[in-house]
Design an enzyme around this catalytic site. Structure first.
Site, PDB file in Angstrom:
ATOM      1  N   LYS A  63       0.852  -1.195   0.000  1.00  0.00           N
ATOM      2  CA  LYS A  63       0.000   0.000   0.000  1.00  0.00           C
ATOM      3  C   LYS A  63       0.887   1.245   0.000  1.00  0.00           C
ATOM      4  CE  LYS A  63      -3.909   1.973   2.636  1.00  0.00           C
ATOM      5  NZ  LYS A  63      -4.754   1.809   3.835  1.00  0.00           N
TER       6      LYS A  63
ATOM      7  N   SER B 181      -9.774   1.909   3.274  1.00  0.00           N
ATOM      8  CA  SER B 181      -8.886   2.627   2.377  1.00  0.00           C
ATOM      9  C   SER B 181      -7.896   1.729   1.645  1.00  0.00           C
ATOM     10  CB  SER B 181      -8.096   3.671   3.173  1.00  0.00           C
ATOM     11  OG  SER B 181      -7.201   3.040   4.093  1.00  0.00           O
TER      12      SER B 181
ATOM     13  N   SER C 231      -9.806  -0.395   7.574  1.00  0.00           N
ATOM     14  CA  SER C 231      -9.285  -0.218   6.215  1.00  0.00           C
ATOM     15  C   SER C 231      -8.626  -1.445   5.601  1.00  0.00           C
ATOM     16  CB  SER C 231      -8.282   0.944   6.180  1.00  0.00           C
ATOM     17  OG  SER C 231      -8.979   2.162   6.159  1.00  0.00           O
TER      18      SER C 231
END
Lengths: 508, 482
Positions: free
Chosen positions: A73, A148, A172
């Site tokens: 990420k 997210s 997330s």
């Protein structure tokens, strides 16, 4: 391909590492244009890494993750790579150091193939608030992947990585795992070092793995967990035997079923699906214990006070002074000059009180520096980030602190107590991961509160600092997957891995 | 102006002293900052506020501040937390400063200060830890402000006094006392000019006898002890005159301008901060155990006040001499080493107070930079006490020892200064002087006895300083009286 399968084939020489890397490269080349999970890839570096690790394998010196191709990420620092947090603010920022988790992955010979899309600074639940454009759900590209860590979940679901790292501040990792039909593990706060994770809300943020199977998340956790002297909030407690918990799950566990997480707002089909899965676990030997978590209903409100307060401070460093987006200096000076001149002209022709007011206005004009801050931050941050910075600034302001931040801190402790009491009676607590399946892209973009409600079942684990896992539980009649969540007390990752594996045995 | 009776008013002063700690690394980052290093070379990604970096508490920071707390009779909190103080400034890389807010680690202490004709106890409200910001440089580039982040993250302690000070002299004495304590504890070098000790002052005035405080102003930017005294003095007069003229003191921050010897108000916008303090989530609370306190207490050196009293009692030193010698821990250590070697406190204080201090003052150096060790200086004094050299020779050898690292006795021999007490060598010299100066001999015999000094001087000169002056005197007196 799972990590365990890969490991066997690689070690036996049945498969060469460059074949594995080439497989993912071709997957990314065919799928990423549509899914938009990766924002940057470095295939050459991955190939080179594969060559070197292959040599180690041949010499019998391979690390625990030899041959595992991972996506990261874009909120976790990798030396020499861009670290954008999907923000215009950092679109050109290159990191100068490796996060602790990256060091540990590389030490065990993982191959890092690219950087994954996300909600800007990890703020969002649909992966739509991003400078790189939204991520699409691989099960239906009209749907969001969740957020997210939307890129992290979608990359696994579309087989563009064997596993990925995400971050979980309020759900997330788990919510996108649920939306994309993959496994997502949020470790206990303090279990995995945050050094190198760009901070959103420091007392909530956790790095964790997303993968095809519970065992794979356990294998990644096994490598990244543990004390780090560079993070004072990381725990010195010994790590657990995570892989073993996945390989040999105990069926006779006590599962707490909180009434609060199966009530209003939950999609009836998901409710039914989770309940029928729980019956199967019961048949296997688990004991289902009805429990209450009365304070969890304040979870979202509490979270949005505390997390935004921390965010407002954590994001203060993006000011355009040392790095990151800086507004055009000449423009700032020009505007200042024009405004000042306009005010001066008015002042010349004004009389009486108006003149005094204008005088006051002139002396109180923002300096060029303040204007540079404002303009840089206005241009550099997206809507949701700005919304949260403003909210957080407000709740910390003098006169409001006790009413908001202070009170939320107290409620956070009550929620922690809720869980502490519950874990005296049960091994794990179960819930749906999210109240619905993935929604349509654009659906909740203009309704932040609806967006926040997606995290209603995941957010309290972050408030309590405990661990949680989301495992695919079934497919909805809308064709989309949904997940089941297990939570366990702090530093009891084996228990969620154990429970997750039991569920997985029925759904795979 | 001259009609104002300043004595009608009393000033109320509180000081906030920042001391930069001498830890091996920054407060929250593993870099040791060097004073005077090239800008932005003493930094890590953390000092630069890079995304993803985390602060880590330097353990010495906690030990050092507890030392300071114990040395100033403070209570030490068993649990205290860090807080973030949020504000934007280019030299503040994270957009917040890690500090402490409502739970300072040390609180409720005091120090005793000595003034010319009275002593006074000054309360310490609190001592807390924080990190320093970088430095903005406004005067090196005509168009830009430059930022140097070498200092960013340097550990500081802030010592806040009670508003117990009443005069600029008291403020000066208090600040000197704080400097002395941090130096004794070896936690800060106490150098105000280099900025390792900094001081802000809160000043208000009120009519004598009034309980209630007047409106205060905060003085900043005073970069020497004298300037603190001057700025406070200036501010007290400014406030009294303002009130006497019918005006009102406005609560504000004022910057001292050394070149103009006056202060000016800071732009009110610059100080209108809402710092939005909240607990620092990256750092767990600091816990202080009884064991830690016991260990640290054992590490504490004997502090100046105690040492001064002991020197007076143990060595029979005058109060003034004791104050001078114990002002610096290292000078007092040096002195006691000389005492150990000589076994004679009086001759030890003679040499330290006269010769050693003279050189320290002339060269503006610290005793730690002084080239003659306590052992060597003791040997020198011993030569004199054993009558091997006379006092003028001692002076010459001492000066030579400043540049040459040799044994004093060897040097005395080399310099041909070993005192001659052999009358067989001295008699011919004395005879010659008497013979060559018949006029003086005549006058001496007529009763001008002070001429003895002249004869001794001549003899010393003729012996190239080696003669034992006492023996010379005896010889001359004997011969002239024959």
């Amino acid at each position: 391909m799972t990590i365990s399968e890969t490991r066997e084939k690689v070690l036996s020489g049945e498969v060469q590492l460059n074949d594995i890397v080439n497989h993912y490269i071709s997957r990314i080349e065919t799928r990423n244009d549509e899914i938009n999970a990766y924002v940057a890839t470095d295939f050459e570096a991955a190939k080179k890494q594969a060559e070197e690790i292959q040599k180690k394998i041949d010499k019998g010196e391979a690390g625990k993750l030899a041959g595992v191709v991972l996506g990261i990420k874009d909120v976790i620092s990798e030396r020499g790579k861009k670290l954008t947090c999907a923000s215009k603010m950092l679109e050109d920022f290159e990191s100068v150091y490796d996060a602790t988790v990256i060091e540990r992955l590389l030490a065990e010979d993982a191959i890092l193939i690219g950087r994954l899309n996300m909600d800007e600074f990890a703020m969002g639940s649909a992966n739509e608030y991003t400078n790189f454009g939204p991520v699409k759900n691989p099960h239906n590209t009209n749907k969001v992947p969740g957020g997210s860590s939307g890129g992290s979940a979608a990359a696994v679901a579309a087989d563009m990585a064997m596993a990925t790292l995400g971050s979980d501040t309020g759900g997330s990792i788990r919510q996108p795992a649920s939306y994309c039909g993959v496994v997502g593990l949020k470790p206990t706060y303090g279990r995995v070092s945050r050094y190198g994770l760009v901070a959103f809300a420091s007392s909530f943020d956790c790095i964790g793995p997303l993968a095809h199977s519970v065992e794979d998340t356990a294998r990644i956790l096994d490598v990244i967990a543990g004390f780090d002297e560079r993070d004072n909030t990381s725990s010195q407690k010994a790590t657990g035997n995570y892989v073993d918990a996945a390989l040999n799950p105990n069926k006779n566990i006590k599962i707490g079923v909180p009434e609060e997480f199966f009530g209003e707002g939950l999609d009836p089909e998901i409710k039914e699906g989770i309940e029928s899965l729980l019956k199967k676990l019961e048949a296997d030997g688990a004991e289902l214990v009805p429990i209450k978590l009365p304070y969890t209903k304040y979870g979202i409100a509490t979270y949005y006070v505390l997390a935004t307060a921390e965010a407002s401070s954590n994001l203060a460093r993006y000011d355009g002074i040392r790095y990151g987006h800086r507004a055009d200096k000449e423009e700032v000076l020009d505007e200042l000059k024009k405004e000042e001149e306009a005010l001066r002209q008015q002042f010349e022709s004004a009389t009486g009180d108006e003149k005094i007011a204008l005088q006051e206005q002139l002396t109180k004009m923002d300096s060029a520096l303040i204007r540079l801050y404002k303009k840089s931050r206005t241009e550099g941050f997206g809507q949701e980030v700005k919304r949260r910075i403003m909210l957080g600034t407000y709740v910390l302001s003098s006169g409001y602190y006790d009413a908001y931040y202070g009170k939320a801190q107290r409620v956070r402790r009550l929620i922690q107590d809720d869980y502490k009491k519950a874990f005296e009676k049960v091994d794990v607590i179960v819930s749906p991961t999210a109240p619905t399946t993935a929604f349509d892209i654009g659906d909740k973009l203009d309704d932040p509160v609806q967006m926040y409600l997606n995290d209603v079942y995941t957010i309290t684990a972050n408030l309590a600092g405990i661990c949680g896992i989301s495992v695919p539980a079934g497919t909805h009649s809308d064709g989309m997957p949904y997940g089941i969540q297990f939570m366990a007390d702090s530093f009891q990752e084996e228990k969620v891995i154990n429970a997750g594996r039991l569920a997985e045995l029925h759904t795979k | 102006m001259s009609t104002i009776d300043h004595e009608k008013y009393e000033a109320v002063i509180g000081l906030e002293v920042h001391a930069q700690l001498l830890t091996e690394s920054k407060a929250f980052a593993p870099v040791k900052p060097e004073y005077g290093a090239a800008p932005n070379t003493q930094v890590t990604p953390l000092c630069l506020g890079h995304p993803g970096t985390l602060p880590v508490v330097n353990e010495n920071l906690v030990r050092y501040i507890i030392k300071m707390g114990l040395a100033t009779q403070c209570d030490v909190a068993d649990k205290s937390i860090f807080a973030r103080k949020n504000y934007f400034y280019p030299d503040l890389p994270k957009g917040y400063q890690i500090s402490q807010f409502d739970t300072p680690i040390c609180y409720d202490g005091f120090v005793d200060i000595q003034l010319e004709d009275y002593d006074k106890r000054i309360g310490i409200t609190r001592i807390h830890m924080e990190e320093d910001a970088g430095k903005s440089i406004h005067d090196q580039d005509p168009y830009n402000t430059l930022v140097d982040l070498n200092r960013a993250g340097t550990p500081l302690i802030e010592i806040v006094s009670e508003p117990d000070l009443r005069t600029p002299q008291e403020a000066y004495a208090y600040l000197s006392k704080i400097k002395q304590i941090v130096q004794y504890l070896e936690i800060c070098d106490g150098n105000m000019e280099e900025g390792s000790l900094r001081c802000d002052a809160n000043v208000s005035v009120r009519p004598r006898g009034q309980e209630e405080f007047g409106t205060r102003t905060e003085l900043k930017n005073m970069n020497s002890f004298r300037n603190v005294e001057r700025a406070i003095h200036y501010e007290i007069y400014r406030q009294i005159e303002l009130i006497e003229e019918g005006g009102e003191v406005v609560q504000q921050t004022r910057l001292w301008d050394t070149s103009k010897m006056q202060s000016r108000p800071m732009r009110s916008k610059e100080e209108a901060h809402d710092y939005r303090y909240f607990p620092e989530p990256d750092l767990p609370p600091i816990r202080v155990t009884e064991q830690m306190l016991t260990d640290i207490r054992e590490e504490l050196p004997e502090l100046a006040d105690v040492r001064r009293k002991r020197f007076i009692e143990e060595y029979g030193m005058s109060v003034d001499d004791a104050v001078t010698i114990t002002d610096s821990r290292y000078l007092a250590d040096y002195y006691e080493e000389v005492v150990d070697h000589l076994g004679n406190p009086k001759s030890a204080s003679n040499i330290v107070l006269s010769e050693v201090l003279r050189v320290l003052n002339e060269k503006s150096i610290d005793i730690r930079e002084f080239p003659i060790s306590a052992e060597r200086v003791s040997k020198l004094v011993k030569l004199k006490e054993d009558d091997k050299i006379n006092s003028s020779a001692m002076q010459d050898i001492f000066n030579e020892m400043l540049v040459k690292d040799e044994d004093p006795e060897e040097m005395a021999k080399e310099m041909n200064l070993i005192q001659v007490s052999d009358s067989g060598f001295l008699e011919p010299i004395v005879d010659e002087i008497i013979e060559n100066n018949p006029d003086e001999v005549q006058r001496y015999k007529e009763g001008k006895k002070q001429l003895i000094g002249f004869f001794i001087g001549q003899a010393m000169k003729a012996s190239q300083g080696k003669a034992n002056p006492k023996l010379v005197k005896d010889l001359i007196t004997k011969k002239l009286n024959d």
